[in-house]
Write an enzyme that holds these catalytic residues in place. Structure first.
Site, short mmCIF file in Angstrom:
data_model
loop_
_atom_site.label_atom_id
_atom_site.label_comp_id
_atom_site.label_asym_id
_atom_site.label_seq_id
_atom_site.Cartn_x
_atom_site.Cartn_y
_atom_site.Cartn_z
CB VAL A 10 -0.85 0.05 1.27
CG1 VAL A 10 -1.78 1.35 1.30
CG2 VAL A 10 -1.86 -1.26 1.17
CB CYS A 11 0.48 4.55 -1.87
SG CYS A 11 1.00 4.16 -3.49
#
Length: 209
Positions: A10-11
């Site tokens: 996930v960013c």
């Protein structure tokens, strides 16, 4: 070439991993980062553009993308320290002001009174938007606004320029179908009402011309 596997991350994790890899490279080297979503692609592209590194991406398959960043000069630790990973979110790049700004465009004209004038105004609005120091993270087009991503060449050029800088351009698929424009989309991606609502609900600021 250094390959970074950020599939499932996930960013801002893909940005963090890529930034660390860049520090180990020398001028002319390439880092290839594997990610599983378009937002990660946009975040990595934005990071590279901010440091003026050449960048390109390709879609391998659904849920699989590659981003190539070329180190065209020896990386400086101080310059890379300027990259604030917290700005690269799962919703997209939120900008130095820390705001996830979404622009929602529901018509191919701006304002009421005269549609001819409104067409000029919406064109001017999108051009002015493209010239801002801080761009929105996402621009949504729905109802009559869907025509702008298909038929207005001047607007499409400005939208493409913003897309290249990491702005997400999304057009309602139901609207495209309603207006018979499904095969004529020229910039951005097709979206649905669920994603439109999600973008609006998670935005720090919604702008509606």
């Amino acid at each position: 070439m250094k390959i970074i596997d950020a599939m499932g991350d996930v960013c801002p994790v893909p940005v963090v991993k890529t930034k660390k890899a860049i520090m180990e490279l020398t001028e002319g080297d390439v880092v290839e980062t594997l990610v599983d979503n378009e937002i990660a692609v946009q975040n990595l592209t934005r990071m590279a553009q901010q440091k003026h590194f050449p960048v390109k991406s390709e879609k391998i398959s659904d849920g699989e993308y590659r981003v190539f960043i070329t180190v065209d000069k020896a990386p400086d630790q101080g310059e890379l320290d300027d990259i604030d990973e917290s700005l690269y979110t799962p919703q997209g790049y939120v900008g130095p002001a820390g705001k996830n700004k979404v622009v929602a465009i529901s018509s191919d004209t701006m304002g009421r009174g005269d549609d001819k004038l409104g067409a000029v105004l919406i064109k001017s609005f999108i051009y002015a938007l493209s010239q801002q120091d801080t761009l929105p993270s996402t621009i949504l087009f729905y109802n009559g606004g869907a025509k702008l991503t298909c038929e207005n060449e001047a607007v499409i050029e400005d939208l493409k320029n913003m897309q290249e800088q990491g702005v997400e351009i999304m057009t309602c698929g139901t609207c495209l179908n309603h207006y018979g424009l499904t095969e004529k989309l020229q910039v951005g991606t097709v979206t649905n009402m669920y994603d439109i609502v999600e973008k609006l609900m998670t935005a720090d600021l919604v702008i509606k011309p």
